[in-house]
Scaffold this active site. Structure first.
Site, PDB file in Angstrom:
ATOM      1  N   GLU A 148       1.146  -1.068  -0.083  1.00 25.31           N
ATOM      2  CA  GLU A 148       0.080   0.033   0.070  1.00 25.31           C
ATOM      3  C   GLU A 148       0.786   1.336  -0.059  1.00 25.31           C
ATOM      4  O   GLU A 148       2.087   1.233   0.485  1.00 25.31           O
ATOM      5  CB  GLU A 148      -0.692   0.114   1.180  1.00 25.31           C
ATOM      6  CG  GLU A 148      -1.880  -0.934   1.387  1.00 25.31           C
ATOM      7  CD  GLU A 148      -2.634  -1.459   2.612  1.00 25.31           C
ATOM      8  OE1 GLU A 148      -3.645  -1.685   2.849  1.00 25.31           O
ATOM      9  OE2 GLU A 148      -1.757  -1.088   3.725  1.00 25.31           O
ATOM     10  N   ASP A 191      -7.554  -4.944   8.652  1.00 27.74           N
ATOM     11  CA  ASP A 191      -7.233  -3.838   7.902  1.00 27.74           C
ATOM     12  C   ASP A 191      -7.044  -4.089   6.480  1.00 27.74           C
ATOM     13  O   ASP A 191      -6.439  -3.463   6.045  1.00 27.74           O
ATOM     14  CB  ASP A 191      -5.854  -3.274   8.685  1.00 27.74           C
ATOM     15  CG  ASP A 191      -4.682  -4.018   8.283  1.00 27.74           C
ATOM     16  OD1 ASP A 191      -4.905  -5.364   8.037  1.00 27.74           O
ATOM     17  OD2 ASP A 191      -3.649  -3.660   8.821  1.00 27.74           O
TER      18      ASP A 191
HETATM   19  N1  LIG Z   1      -4.293  -0.951  12.118  1.00 31.31           N
HETATM   20  C1  LIG Z   1      -3.026  -0.347  12.076  1.00 31.31           C
HETATM   21  O1  LIG Z   1      -2.817   0.765  11.926  1.00 31.31           O
HETATM   22  C2  LIG Z   1      -2.021  -1.492  11.920  1.00 31.31           C
HETATM   23  C3  LIG Z   1      -0.752  -1.175  11.631  1.00 31.31           C
HETATM   24  C4  LIG Z   1       0.192  -2.201  11.865  1.00 31.31           C
HETATM   25  C5  LIG Z   1      -0.425  -3.559  11.557  1.00 31.31           C
HETATM   26  N2  LIG Z   1      -1.674  -3.631  11.803  1.00 31.31           N
HETATM   27  C6  LIG Z   1      -2.069  -5.191  11.500  1.00 31.31           C
HETATM   28  O2  LIG Z   1      -1.871  -5.858  12.867  1.00 31.31           O
HETATM   29  C7  LIG Z   1      -1.850  -7.134  12.549  1.00 31.31           C
HETATM   30  C8  LIG Z   1      -0.749  -7.757  13.771  1.00 31.31           C
HETATM   31  O3  LIG Z   1       0.444  -7.075  13.074  1.00 31.31           O
HETATM   32  P1  LIG Z   1       1.691  -7.822  13.659  1.00 31.31           P
HETATM   33  O4  LIG Z   1       3.024  -7.122  12.805  1.00 31.31           O
HETATM   34  O5  LIG Z   1       1.928  -7.777  15.043  1.00 31.31           O
HETATM   35  O6  LIG Z   1       1.812  -9.282  12.958  1.00 31.31           O
HETATM   36  P2  LIG Z   1       2.580 -10.425  13.534  1.00 31.31           P
HETATM   37  O7  LIG Z   1       2.521 -11.714  12.640  1.00 31.31           O
HETATM   38  O8  LIG Z   1       4.030 -10.403  13.863  1.00 31.31           O
HETATM   39  O9  LIG Z   1       1.793 -10.944  14.904  1.00 31.31           O
HETATM   40  C9  LIG Z   1       0.452 -11.815  14.727  1.00 31.31           C
HETATM   41  C10 LIG Z   1       0.192 -12.541  16.027  1.00 31.31           C
HETATM   42  O10 LIG Z   1      -1.008 -12.969  15.796  1.00 31.31           O
HETATM   43  C11 LIG Z   1      -1.413 -14.203  16.284  1.00 31.31           C
HETATM   44  N3  LIG Z   1      -2.793 -14.793  15.856  1.00 31.31           N
HETATM   45  C12 LIG Z   1      -2.977 -15.134  14.699  1.00 31.31           C
HETATM   46  N4  LIG Z   1      -4.305 -15.627  14.492  1.00 31.31           N
HETATM   47  C13 LIG Z   1      -4.683 -15.482  15.998  1.00 31.31           C
HETATM   48  C14 LIG Z   1      -5.865 -15.869  16.528  1.00 31.31           C
HETATM   49  N5  LIG Z   1      -6.883 -16.335  15.926  1.00 31.31           N
HETATM   50  N6  LIG Z   1      -5.847 -15.796  18.069  1.00 31.31           N
HETATM   51  C15 LIG Z   1      -4.896 -15.238  18.675  1.00 31.31           C
HETATM   52  N7  LIG Z   1      -3.734 -14.809  18.137  1.00 31.31           N
HETATM   53  C16 LIG Z   1      -3.745 -15.303  16.560  1.00 31.31           C
HETATM   54  C17 LIG Z   1      -0.029 -14.820  15.516  1.00 31.31           C
HETATM   55  O11 LIG Z   1       0.165 -16.231  16.226  1.00 31.31           O
HETATM   56  C18 LIG Z   1       1.042 -13.865  15.693  1.00 31.31           C
HETATM   57  O12 LIG Z   1       1.815 -14.122  17.084  1.00 31.31           O
HETATM   58  C19 LIG Z   1      -1.618  -7.389  11.330  1.00 31.31           C
HETATM   59  O13 LIG Z   1      -2.839  -7.843  10.676  1.00 31.31           O
HETATM   60  C20 LIG Z   1      -1.228  -6.199  10.666  1.00 31.31           C
HETATM   61  O14 LIG Z   1      -1.613  -5.925   9.446  1.00 31.31           O
HETATM   62  C21 LIG Z   1      -2.533  -3.043  11.745  1.00 31.31           C
END
Ligand SMILES: NC(=O)c1ccc[n+]([C@@H]2O[C@H](COP(=O)([O-])OP(=O)(O)OC[C@H]3O[C@@H](n4cnc5c(N)ncnc54)[C@H](O)[C@@H]3O)[C@@H](O)[C@H]2O)c1
Length: 350
Positions: free
Chosen positions: A66, A237
């Site tokens: 993005e 997101d």
């Molecule tokens: N809203 C925003 O501004 C914003 C900004 C950054 C990241 N994000 C989003 O946040 C999310 C997390 O990012 P990250 O960098 O921490 O990712 P990451 O991959 O490092 O961590 C995600 C975690 O979620 C866990 N997980 C997956 N399914 C699960 C479930 N059903 N129950 C409990 N835990 C579960 C995984 O085991 C993993 O540890 C991503 O989807 C990313 O796109 C959003």
């Protein structure tokens, strides 16, 4: 022949990952989170000045890439960011990013920066800034579902901005929870590792969902959510990527960044296109109400908006003094005679 040195304007300060980490430690992580929350709130307060557009997304089966641009008329900024939920299993980050600020008057770049760390900081600062406006007064316990790359930043921001004292962790992968708990061992938070999402949200006034999946997931179901709580849902997101059961949305008052983007990417993609939502900048400016009763469920459907990245870059730029925390990149071709770009190329021939 001597090759002319690049002009002063050719050089653009570049904040590498190494320098970003040094800068954050120089100031202190919690101080940076508090400062960023203030910068983001200040920019949301001047919402109407900004160019606003849903981010430009390029989707693939593996994830999304993005571009997130905005401008306040003086300064322009954009971020490149990806989201690839399967990356983590391959030893790669789910989210990586970099971004740029430019001077609107000349169009010249003024700073290029890593934004993988900065995105985690700004997302956490945004969550906490919003929770400060919406969470029940005196909230002390945060449930954190999804203990990946963003999680420690989220917890620390809620501690420093909202006064959270207790942290209840849950992840489908216990190794992620153990990592998060160990990383926050010296944070001053009382931390409990829980073995179900139900156990994690027990007694929590704020629940953050921050999981990564490329499809509709149900991290919280309706029966898990009691009255009077604040939900900070930031992991959903993208189109087709959500975390909450639709029934929770129907019981909640929903707050968003930029509705035009959130209706495409957020939890509310599950609802009708005209379902009422409140824009958080209006709460900040006193135009709309935030929490109005103790029993209300407030939901921040956070997807991440370009102004948050602009604020974060603006903050980093304000910290760059005396040549510290950046390197000069020879990035802009800037001949002394602006019409002699070809001559500059020719004179550089070895
Ligand atoms: N809203 C925003 O501004 C914003 C900004 C950054 C990241 N994000 C989003 O946040 C999310 C997390 O990012 P990250 O960098 O921490 O990712 P990451 O991959 O490092 O961590 C995600 C975690 O979620 C866990 N997980 C997956 N399914 C699960 C479930 N059903 N129950 C409990 N835990 C579960 C995984 O085991 C993993 O540890 C991503 O989807 C990313 O796109 C959003």
């Amino acid at each position: 022949m001597t090759i002319p040195a690049p002009s002063k304007l050719a050089y653009v300060p570049f904040v590498s990952v190494d320098n970003m980490m040094k800068l954050v430690h120089h100031i202190g992580v919690e101080q940076v989170l508090a400062d960023l929350a203030r910068y983001i709130q200040d920019d949301f307060a001047r919402w109407e000045l900004f160019d606003k557009t849903p981010r430009v997304a390029s989707h693939s089966t593996e994830g999304v890439i993005e571009l997130m641009p905005t401008s306040d008329g003086q300064v322009y900024g954009f971020k490149y960011v990806n989201g690839h939920p399967a990356n983590m299993k391959k030893g790669l980050q789910t989210v990586t990013a970099f971004g740029l600020l430019a001077d609107v008057a000349s169009g010249y770049p003024v700073m290029l920066s890593e934004m993988t760390i900065l995105t985690a900081l700004r997302t956490a600062a945004t969550s906490a800034m919003v929770a400060k406006h919406l969470a029940p007064k005196g909230a002390k316990t945060l449930a954190m579902i999804g203990n990946g790359a963003q999680s420690e930043f989220q917890a620390l921001a809620m501690k420093t901005v909202c006064g959270i004292e207790n942290l209840r962790l849950y992840d489908i992968d216990p190794a992620a929870t153990a990592k998060c708990k160990a990383n926050l061992a010296d944070s001053g938070l009382n931390i409990a590792a829980c073995n179900s999402p139900e156990a994690a949200i027990e007694g929590a006034q704020i629940t953050t969902t921050c999981t990564a999946d490329k499809q509709y997931a149900t991290i919280l179901t309706d029966n898990m959510v009691g009255a009077g709580v604040h939900i900070n849902a930031i992991g959903g997101d993208c189109p087709g990527k959500t975390e909450l059961h639709r029934d929770i949305l129907l019981r909640s008052d929903i707050f968003v960044e930029f509705p035009e983007q959130t209706r495409i990417e957020g939890e509310i993609q599950q609802l009708d296109a005209d379902h009422p939502v409140t824009e958080i900048w209006q709460v900040i400016n006193g135009i709309a109400k935030g929490r109005t009763s103790d029993a209300q469920i407030t939901l921040f459907d956070g997807v991440g908006f370009a102004i948050e990245d602009f604020s974060a870059l603006r903050y980093v730029h304000d910290q760059l003094q005396d040549g510290n925390f950046y390197q000069d990149l020879d990035m802009v071709a800037d001949p002394d005679d602006p019409r002699d770009l070809f001559g500059m190329l020719q004179r550089a021939k070895r």
